[in-house]
Scaffold this motif. Sequence first.
Motif, PDB file in Angstrom:
ATOM      1  N   GLU A  88       0.806  -1.212  -0.056  1.00 20.53           N
ATOM      2  CA  GLU A  88      -0.064  -0.018  -0.041  1.00 20.53           C
ATOM      3  C   GLU A  88       0.843   1.082   0.081  1.00 20.53           C
ATOM      4  O   GLU A  88       0.493   2.371  -0.340  1.00 20.53           O
ATOM      5  N   GLY A  89       2.151   1.157   0.669  1.00 21.06           N
ATOM      6  CA  GLY A  89       2.975   2.305   0.678  1.00 21.06           C
ATOM      7  C   GLY A  89       3.362   2.754  -0.607  1.00 21.06           C
ATOM      8  O   GLY A  89       3.401   3.972  -1.286  1.00 21.06           O
ATOM      9  N   MET A 160       7.433   5.199   3.355  1.00 22.17           N
ATOM     10  CA  MET A 160       7.800   5.085   1.870  1.00 22.17           C
ATOM     11  C   MET A 160       8.324   6.391   1.544  1.00 22.17           C
ATOM     12  O   MET A 160       9.392   6.344   0.835  1.00 22.17           O
ATOM     13  N   GLN A 161       7.550   7.442   1.794  1.00 20.44           N
ATOM     14  CA  GLN A 161       8.173   8.819   1.224  1.00 20.44           C
ATOM     15  C   GLN A 161       9.316   9.064   2.048  1.00 20.44           C
ATOM     16  O   GLN A 161      10.309   9.661   1.376  1.00 20.44           O
ATOM     17  N   PHE A 162       9.732   8.697   3.232  1.00 20.27           N
ATOM     18  CA  PHE A 162      10.846   9.124   4.069  1.00 20.27           C
ATOM     19  C   PHE A 162      11.990   8.335   3.474  1.00 20.27           C
ATOM     20  O   PHE A 162      13.111   8.693   3.281  1.00 20.27           O
ATOM     21  N   MET A 163      11.669   6.975   3.205  1.00 21.02           N
ATOM     22  CA  MET A 163      12.727   6.050   2.504  1.00 21.02           C
ATOM     23  C   MET A 163      13.191   6.537   1.136  1.00 21.02           C
ATOM     24  O   MET A 163      14.423   6.759   0.812  1.00 21.02           O
ATOM     25  N   GLU A 165      12.822   9.941  -0.040  1.00 21.08           N
ATOM     26  CA  GLU A 165      13.558  11.230   0.370  1.00 21.08           C
ATOM     27  C   GLU A 165      15.110  11.031   0.775  1.00 21.08           C
ATOM     28  O   GLU A 165      15.922  11.547   0.420  1.00 21.08           O
ATOM     29  N   VAL A 166      15.354   9.876   1.613  1.00 17.62           N
ATOM     30  CA  VAL A 166      16.438   9.686   2.496  1.00 17.62           C
ATOM     31  C   VAL A 166      17.583   9.150   1.318  1.00 17.62           C
ATOM     32  O   VAL A 166      18.661   9.718   1.188  1.00 17.62           O
ATOM     33  N   LYS A 167      17.060   8.164   0.536  1.00 21.55           N
ATOM     34  CA  LYS A 167      18.127   7.467  -0.468  1.00 21.55           C
ATOM     35  C   LYS A 167      17.267   6.757  -1.178  1.00 21.55           C
ATOM     36  O   LYS A 167      17.224   5.405  -0.942  1.00 21.55           O
ATOM     37  N   TRP A 168      16.767   7.221  -2.333  1.00 22.46           N
ATOM     38  CA  TRP A 168      15.924   6.597  -2.995  1.00 22.46           C
ATOM     39  C   TRP A 168      16.754   5.409  -3.934  1.00 22.46           C
ATOM     40  O   TRP A 168      16.075   4.342  -4.244  1.00 22.46           O
ATOM     41  N   GLU A 169      17.922   5.504  -4.035  1.00 21.91           N
ATOM     42  CA  GLU A 169      18.646   4.426  -4.758  1.00 21.91           C
ATOM     43  C   GLU A 169      18.800   3.039  -4.007  1.00 21.91           C
ATOM     44  O   GLU A 169      18.565   2.083  -4.525  1.00 21.91           O
ATOM     45  N   ALA A 170      18.857   3.324  -2.429  1.00 23.78           N
ATOM     46  CA  ALA A 170      18.859   2.006  -1.772  1.00 23.78           C
ATOM     47  C   ALA A 170      17.400   1.789  -1.528  1.00 23.78           C
ATOM     48  O   ALA A 170      17.195   0.342  -1.127  1.00 23.78           O
ATOM     49  N   PHE A 171      16.222   2.442  -1.456  1.00 21.66           N
ATOM     50  CA  PHE A 171      15.187   2.080  -1.545  1.00 21.66           C
ATOM     51  C   PHE A 171      14.645   0.963  -2.671  1.00 21.66           C
ATOM     52  O   PHE A 171      14.187   0.092  -2.618  1.00 21.66           O
ATOM     53  N   LEU A 172      14.976   1.514  -3.989  1.00 27.24           N
ATOM     54  CA  LEU A 172      15.094   0.400  -5.075  1.00 27.24           C
ATOM     55  C   LEU A 172      15.855  -0.602  -4.809  1.00 27.24           C
ATOM     56  O   LEU A 172      15.392  -1.891  -5.222  1.00 27.24           O
ATOM     57  N   GLN A 173      17.126  -0.632  -4.274  1.00 32.09           N
ATOM     58  CA  GLN A 173      17.761  -1.699  -3.966  1.00 32.09           C
ATOM     59  C   GLN A 173      17.026  -2.770  -3.018  1.00 32.09           C
ATOM     60  O   GLN A 173      17.263  -4.095  -3.117  1.00 32.09           O
ATOM     61  N   PHE A 174      16.314  -1.955  -2.010  1.00 31.70           N
ATOM     62  CA  PHE A 174      15.684  -2.886  -1.091  1.00 31.70           C
ATOM     63  C   PHE A 174      14.411  -3.648  -1.733  1.00 31.70           C
ATOM     64  O   PHE A 174      14.343  -4.803  -1.251  1.00 31.70           O
TER      65      PHE A 174
END
Length: 340
Positions: A88-89, A160-163, A165-174
């Motif tokens: 949902e995020g 989700m927005q926080f992740m 904003e902090v580091k979107w490349e790491a978010f996609l890697q997650f």
Amino acid sequence: ETVEERAIRRITEGVPGAVYWRISDYDNKYRMRLIRAYVGPKNPDEVATDLLHEMGHLFLETFLLEFAGSPKKGQEAEKRGTPAWIGEGVAQLFQVNWATSKEAHKKRKQFNAMIYEAVQAGDAYPFAEFINVTNAHNLQAVAGNPLKATINYAQSYSVMQFMVEVKWEAFLQFLANCRSYNLDDMGKGKKKVSELYSVQERAFKDAFSVPFSEVEEHWKKHVISSMEKELKRDPSGYYWCGEYYLRRKGQDYLAKAEERFKKAVDGAPKSGEGFLGLGRVCLAKGDNEGALKNLLEAGKLSPNDEDVWYYLGVAQVRAGKSKDAIVSFEAAVKLFPLFH
């Protein structure tokens, strides 16, 4: 019903939201994904917003290669498929951040204010519990506890927005880690049902280099600091902070709601949100004269807000001014054709 009658009913009954599901094609060899928005009396912006949300689910399922679906009714606690905060995020990143409609803008303000108050009131999910909420649990909350459901969705969007904003490349890697770890476990026969619950914490740490549990306090500080900056810039946002307490109900919460609405009036006297909130408080207290006074002022300042005309209509009905109420309700429906 005939096929035609059923089709007409389904596209005109105004069922909220949209759906996304998989169907087999004619030879049962391939799977097709289908998104459908319930049109009914919605305007194009509302339909587009619904479609964007389902597009988020479509993207995520395709990217994660995770097709287990949600648990069955009565088995809501089963760890199956994608945790609700991820599913949902991401869907709400599509819906809230990409849509340009008035409703999407309102939803963004509502989510940010709701989670801001929930965090301070201790009403947000602790992360250890948050990451294990299933989508079936979310749907149960929607039916049984609307405020909790709003907080669930608001927290998913906020994290989700926080992740991002902090580091979107790491978010996609997650997300990529979730996919590969799950497929690897399935290939090794470690589990029979595809699910990301058991791999999400390892996937997060390998992407962001910190345990997910350590993010909770940083996220809370971010929620509070960013919202306080926003409230300084636009004090009308206190309206949504008050909305949180109105939904909690009870005299103590009513006083807290009134306090937030007064801040909206004091900080943004040329905006109608604060007066709308005070009018709603008066309605809750049974003070119809105060409700009419505040809501009429809200109507002068925010004539394009359907909520203003709805609550003014309620106050006019209570005051025995039925003809005036009809005008107000018609104005609300004209601004928002699907307004319940």
